[in-house]
Design an enzyme around this catalytic site. Structure first.
Site, short mmCIF file in Angstrom:
data_model
loop_
_atom_site.label_atom_id
_atom_site.label_comp_id
_atom_site.label_asym_id
_atom_site.label_seq_id
_atom_site.Cartn_x
_atom_site.Cartn_y
_atom_site.Cartn_z
N ARG A 128 0.82 -1.10 -0.09
CA ARG A 128 0.05 -0.04 -0.02
C ARG A 128 0.93 1.40 0.08
NH1 ARG A 128 -5.77 -0.15 2.47
NH2 ARG A 128 -5.77 1.25 0.62
N GLU A 162 -2.95 5.99 8.33
CA GLU A 162 -3.69 5.29 7.46
C GLU A 162 -4.91 5.78 7.09
OE1 GLU A 162 -3.15 1.63 7.00
OE2 GLU A 162 -0.99 2.12 7.27
N HIS A 230 -7.39 -1.48 11.72
CA HIS A 230 -7.98 -0.29 11.62
C HIS A 230 -8.96 -0.22 12.83
CE1 HIS A 230 -6.53 -0.27 7.36
NE2 HIS A 230 -5.53 0.59 8.02
N CYS A 347 -14.73 0.21 4.57
CA CYS A 347 -13.37 0.20 3.99
C CYS A 347 -13.59 0.68 2.47
CB CYS A 347 -12.82 -1.35 3.99
SG CYS A 347 -12.06 -2.02 5.46
#
Length: 416
Positions: A128, A162, A230, A347
């Site tokens: 990522r 994030e 998360h 998400c």
């Protein structure tokens, strides 16, 4: 100016595959090596967006990033195929989870009265970490109106960030000044804590937020260890409501007290661990849901079908709906292909509070555009991908052509 919450869903890219690259994401690692179905995944995403529009909610979208990213592999001195994990990282379609695209602070919260967006650096996971340059480029197009938006560069990679997956906002209504809650991690047993406290503090400073309207909260290490990589796997907020698992935060009571002290109207809907365990919460993605306010003022929870089918979760939801709480509807949606790779409804979306008229209209969805996108996906997205296919030059050419075709259809040549 009419401020509304707009959900920008990520269109699932044609390279969607199950390589199991995300340490701490139990679904992704459990399904590593399985055959994926990019066409079905993307069409499920389109249907999810259609369902939100049918509820009367403004809907936007963000597009797949260029994959395979050959420059990523080349920068590591690696030809595609030399190292299987680096090859898979170059192919990753993980930008579909736009909750990680950026952290967003709406205009009512910022000193200059503009909406601020900071792309996440995502340095915790190699697959990522190379997303942000193309994400930044896309955000600069979608939110290019400088009278209304400020786009920052990511936080330096010294500290992992994030994006919105570790950020929540509460307010009496979307258009009013809000309380922004930044959730960071310190440890998670065998799994890394991806969000660094200093990254959260940097974003708050960059967005020029009112110090009296910010909270920095530590995620419960037990939640990270259970697979809540998360915060949005164990908690979600919308307007005055925080919907959370009992074990979401390291200091549960301290967090609740701090929220109530800064926002007396806050309502906290807590799911006790003896009703839904952390393991069940992570497996079902009950909290990786879209908590939304419908046009009639009713608050609804859009959950994955996996949560609706979980016995303990369903029992708790039925009891909640039978009560008199602030969440009055539960709406299951099918995003099974995304779920199998570790991402639920929350998400897949980035929440932006703005006047839809100030956004580049090419990124705002309507039924006609959704129809055209579905046709393109049916015609061009691969039906399936085995991780062993990621060295195929022919497949790479098909994936590149599919994305380029979609961008041309949407009149976005600047992103090709």
């Amino acid at each position: 100016m009419s401020l509304q919450e707009i959900n920008f869903d990520g269109v699932v890219g044609p390279s969607h595959n199950y390589a199991g690259l995300s340490l701490g994401n139990l679904a992704a690692t459990m399904n590593a090596g399985e055959v994926s179905y990019p066409r079905a995944a993307a069409l499920q995403g389109i249907e999810k967006m259609r369902a939100n529009m049918a509820l009367g909610l403004p809907q936007g979208f963000l597009l797949p990033l260029p994959r395979p990213n050959l420059s990523f592999a080349a920068a590591l001195g690696c030809d595609v195929g030399t190292d299987p994990r680096l090859t898979a990282a170059a192919w990753s379609a993980s930008s579909m989870w736009t909750a990680n695209a950026a952290t967003v602070s709406p205009a009512p919260d910022t000193a200059d009265g503009k909406c601020h967006l900071t792309p996440a650096n995502l340095v915790a996971m190699p697959h990522r970490s190379h997303e942000w340059p193309d994400t930044l480029r896309m955000l600069a197009v979608a939110f290019g109106n400088k009278d209304h938006f400020v786009i920052h560069t990511p936080v330096l990679p010294t500290f992992g960030d994030e994006g919105a997956a570790n950020h929540m906002r509460m307010a009496d209504s979307h258009g009013e000044k809000g309380l922004e809650i930044f959730v960071y991690g310190r440890s998670g047993g065998a799994f890394p804590a991806r969000q660094h406290e200093q990254a959260s503090r940097a974003v708050a400073r960059l967005h020029a937020l009112d110090p009296e309207r910010i909270l920095f909260v530590e995620q419960n290490p037990d939640a990270i260890a259970a697979g809540a990589f998360h915060n949005d796997v164990v908690a979600v907020a919308n307007e005055r409501v925080l919907f959370t698992h009992e074990l979401a935060f390291a200091d549960r009571e301290g967090t609740y007290d701090a929220i109530r002290s800064k926002m007396p109207s806050a309502e906290i809907v807590e799911v006790p661990a003896n009703a839904v365990s952390l393991e069940e919460a992570v497996k079902s993605y009950l909290f990786n849901a879209q908590l939304v306010t419908l046009p009639d003022g009713i608050m609804a929870l859009v959950i994955p079908t996996e949560a609706w089918e979980n016995v303990s979760v369903r029992q708790w939801l039925d009891e909640m709906l039978a009560g008199n709480g602030p969440i009055r509807k539960v709406i299951p949606v099918d995003v099974r292909q995304s779920m199998a790779n570790g991402g639920g409804p929350a998400c897949l979306r980035l929440r932006v509070v703005a006047d839809p008229a100030t956004v580049d209209q090419r990124f705002i969805l309507d039924n006609s555009k959704a129809d055209a996108m579905a046709v393109a996906i049916k015609n061009l997205w691969p039906e399936q991908i085995d991780p062993a296919d990621l060295t195929s030059r022919k497949l790479a050419e098909e994936v590149v052509a599919a994305r380029n075709n979609l961008l041309q259809m949407l009149e976005l040549p600047e992103l090709i």
